[in-house]
Design a protein around this motif. Structure first.
Motif, PDB file in Angstrom:
ATOM      1  N   ALA A   1      75.695  64.387  55.288  1.00 19.08           N
ATOM      2  CA  ALA A   1      77.086  64.772  55.050  1.00 19.08           C
ATOM      3  C   ALA A   1      77.727  63.966  53.936  1.00 19.08           C
ATOM      4  N   VAL A   2      77.236  62.745  53.697  1.00 17.24           N
ATOM      5  CA  VAL A   2      77.879  61.878  52.698  1.00 17.24           C
ATOM      6  C   VAL A   2      76.889  61.409  51.653  1.00 17.24           C
ATOM      7  N   LEU A   3      75.793  62.165  51.468  1.00 21.68           N
ATOM      8  CA  LEU A   3      74.722  61.724  50.590  1.00 21.68           C
ATOM      9  C   LEU A   3      75.190  61.477  49.175  1.00 21.68           C
ATOM     10  N   SER A   4      76.153  62.276  48.719  1.00 21.79           N
ATOM     11  CA  SER A   4      76.562  62.185  47.320  1.00 21.79           C
ATOM     12  C   SER A   4      77.689  61.194  47.091  1.00 21.79           C
ATOM     13  N   VAL A   5      78.090  60.491  48.170  1.00 23.47           N
ATOM     14  CA  VAL A   5      79.248  59.607  48.058  1.00 23.47           C
ATOM     15  C   VAL A   5      78.798  58.152  48.074  1.00 23.47           C
ATOM     16  N   ALA A   6      79.038  57.421  47.019  1.00 21.43           N
ATOM     17  CA  ALA A   6      78.753  55.982  46.992  1.00 21.43           C
ATOM     18  C   ALA A   6      80.033  55.250  47.340  1.00 21.43           C
ATOM     19  N   ILE A   7      79.998  54.417  48.349  1.00 23.50           N
ATOM     20  CA  ILE A   7      81.237  53.851  48.873  1.00 23.50           C
ATOM     21  C   ILE A   7      81.159  52.337  48.935  1.00 23.50           C
ATOM     22  N   GLU A   8      82.151  51.682  48.405  1.00 26.21           N
ATOM     23  CA  GLU A   8      82.312  50.251  48.580  1.00 26.21           C
ATOM     24  C   GLU A   8      83.780  49.990  48.823  1.00 26.21           C
ATOM     25  N   GLY A   9      84.091  48.856  49.480  1.00 24.58           N
ATOM     26  CA  GLY A   9      85.495  48.507  49.630  1.00 24.58           C
ATOM     27  C   GLY A   9      85.818  48.126  51.040  1.00 24.58           C
ATOM     28  N   HIS A  10      87.052  48.346  51.445  1.00 24.43           N
ATOM     29  CA  HIS A  10      87.478  47.903  52.762  1.00 24.43           C
ATOM     30  C   HIS A  10      88.570  48.829  53.268  1.00 24.43           C
TER      31      HIS A  10
ATOM     32  N   GLU B   1      80.806  73.655  66.574  1.00 24.04           N
ATOM     33  CA  GLU B   1      82.091  73.163  66.089  1.00 24.04           C
ATOM     34  C   GLU B   1      83.013  72.871  67.266  1.00 24.04           C
ATOM     35  N   ASP B   2      83.747  71.771  67.196  1.00 25.31           N
ATOM     36  CA  ASP B   2      84.699  71.411  68.244  1.00 25.31           C
ATOM     37  C   ASP B   2      86.033  72.107  67.967  1.00 25.31           C
ATOM     38  N   PRO B   3      86.501  72.980  68.869  1.00 23.64           N
ATOM     39  CA  PRO B   3      87.728  73.742  68.614  1.00 23.64           C
ATOM     40  C   PRO B   3      88.949  72.863  68.392  1.00 23.64           C
TER      41      PRO B   3
ATOM     42  N   VAL C   1      78.528  69.246  61.422  1.00 26.39           N
ATOM     43  CA  VAL C   1      78.436  68.323  60.290  1.00 26.39           C
ATOM     44  C   VAL C   1      79.623  68.522  59.354  1.00 26.39           C
ATOM     45  N   GLU C   2      80.063  69.774  59.179  1.00 26.48           N
ATOM     46  CA  GLU C   2      81.214  70.042  58.310  1.00 26.48           C
ATOM     47  C   GLU C   2      82.455  69.345  58.835  1.00 26.48           C
ATOM     48  N   GLN C   3      82.623  69.281  60.158  1.00 23.82           N
ATOM     49  CA  GLN C   3      83.792  68.600  60.712  1.00 23.82           C
ATOM     50  C   GLN C   3      83.727  67.100  60.473  1.00 23.82           C
ATOM     51  N   GLU C   4      82.530  66.550  60.471  1.00 17.69           N
ATOM     52  CA  GLU C   4      82.381  65.120  60.178  1.00 17.69           C
ATOM     53  C   GLU C   4      82.861  64.809  58.764  1.00 17.69           C
TER      54      GLU C   4
END
Length: 456
Positions: A14-23, A186-188, A262-265
């Motif tokens: 779900a977040v493969l393309s996102v590089a994340i750093e920080g706080h 999906e969770d309603p 996964v889309e909801q995540e």
């Protein structure tokens, strides 16, 4: 470790393309002191870069009764066993599962925390601590995403929701309900919550990072927040999972997860990064040592409903051979009496699973079949009485017999394997201490009426 990697696989996609750093400087909650008893954030600076490994100098974060923990199911303690003295009762949820929460306000950032108004006329959840009965008022719900905080037998879940409640008798005593989510349908409620939040953003009424944004939604606690089948839970004494990590929490982590897609995540990823571009998107604290603490298993009371169905199945079909063997004494899983073929076994399990899923029962088991004979007008079909015994969690289902009676007969049919007709005849509540009345189904009622007419 392998099971934890597998559970996280969906989140990584779900977040493969996102590089994340920080706080992230958002806070879960801490001790309340305002007139409205709202939890207030503590003035501590912290982030999730090391998932709490560097928090030991903040408040009580270096204490001996910290949360979250890994729940090991082989080490659970039954509080009802003789000699077990916890000093804390199980939680009585009272009217909370049937309550409708209004005046919903959400923070459009990392934990998607939302507050609400609790009806003033409901019986609040209670827990007896020592010899004092505490009533707990729910204050807010928030989420920990891409990795749950609690693990069960070492396995992480992709999402964990926390319902934070505060004692009306002691503002420094909290109880938290932990709801785990696994990947699936999906969770309603999550869809309803996030759709309302996106509407507020698109209409210009709010933006990512806004706090206490009013949403035009109501919350049915049983349907929207709690597990649908069972309110069994793991209980232990612990802490808040964010600084200042106060060791004032009675934890209740439900054993049955809800599901989300996964889309909801991904929505939590968007809310985190669009609110604070330098935030760390996975907001879970690392597992803390138990330090000798016990984890208890609390099982809700069970209800048992027996339903009898009039059925018809085709001669020579899988249904005919499976039911014939069943009447002769063959049973699933029996070491010396299970002679079902794989096709017959799949058929039996299919009927049971559809009955269980269609009623939200904990279990649905074919317990008897009585073959009556051939239909006079249709000799290629056999008629019989099929009995299914359902087990429900009484706390999660207030009307288990009604759930069985509302199940569509078509759900149990399996024309592919020859089960052509299913018609509910009777239901009976077998719960000890419950009403043991027998209710007649519509099909049997019509048959009795027709029989009466013909005799006149």
């Amino acid at each position: 470790m392998a099971s934890r990697r597998v559970c996280l696989l969906g989140a990584l996609f779900a977040v493969l393309s996102v590089a994340i750093e920080g706080h992230s400087a958002s806070s879960e909650a801490s001790v309340a002191s305002t007139a409205r008893r709202q939890l207030k954030a503590q003035p501590h600076e912290y982030n999730y870069i090391r998932h709490g490994a560097d928090w030991t100098g903040l408040g009580q974060c270096g204490g001996n009764a910290q949360s979250p923990i890994d729940i090991v199911t082989t080490e659970l303690v039954d509080p009802s066993e003789e000699g077990v003295e916890r000093g804390v009762s199980g939680a009585s949820f009272n009217d909370l599962p049937t309550a409708t929460l209004t005046d919903v306000k959400v923070n459009l950032e990392q934990d998607m925390k939302f507050s609400f108004a609790v009806p003033s006329d409901i019986s609040l959840p209670t827990i007896t601590i020592g010899e004092v009965e505490h009533k707990f008022t729910p204050l807010q719900v928030h989420f920990h995403h891409f990795a749950s905080e609690h693990t069960v037998d070492g396995m992480e879940y992709p999402l964990e929701a926390h319902v934070v409640m505060q004692s009306d008798q002691d503002e420094n005593q909290l109880a938290v309900l932990g709801i785990l989510y696994k990947y699936g349908e999906e969770d309603p409620f999550l869809k309803k919550l996030t759709d309302a939040a996106l509407t507020a953003i698109n209409q210009g009424d709010a933006s990512y990072g806004s706090k206490e944004v009013p949403l035009d939604v109501t919350i049915n606690v049983r349907e929207d927040l709690l597990p649908s089948k069972s309110l069994d839970y793991y209980g232990y004494d612990g802490s808040l999972t964010t600084p200042s990590c106060d060791e004032i929490v009675k934890w209740h982590v439900f054993t049955t997860p809800r599901t989300l897609s996964v889309e909801q995540e991904k929505v939590f990823n968007d809310a985190t990064l669009k609110a604070h571009a330098d935030a760390y998107t996975t907001n879970n604290r690392i597992i803390q040592p138990k330090n000798g603490r016990s984890v208890y298993i609390y099982n809700s009371p069970r209800s048992t409903i027996r339903a009898t169905y009039g059925i018809a199945f085709s001669t020579g079909s899988t249904a005919a051979s499976a039911f014939g063997k069943f009447q002769a004494g063959t049973r699933l899983g029996c070491s010396n009496c299970d002679s079902f073929t794989s096709e017959e076994r799949d058929f039996i399990l299919g009927v049971q699973n559809r009955a269980m899923q269609g009623t939200n029962a904990l279990a649905a088991v074919i317990s008897d079949i009585v073959i009556q004979g051939k239909r006079r007008s249709l000799l290629q079909q056999t008629i019989a009485d099929l009995t299914i015994t359902y087990t429900f969690d009484s706390s999660a289902n207030a009307d288990p017999e009604g759930a069985v009676r509302r199940l569509s007969n078509d759900v149990l049919k399996d024309s592919t394997n020859g089960l052509a007709d299913v018609d509910l005849k009777t239901t009976e509540d077998l719960t000890p201490g419950g009403a043991s009345s027998i209710r007649v189904g519509l099909g049997l009622l019509m048959a009795l009426v027709m029989s009466l007419v013909l005799t006149l």
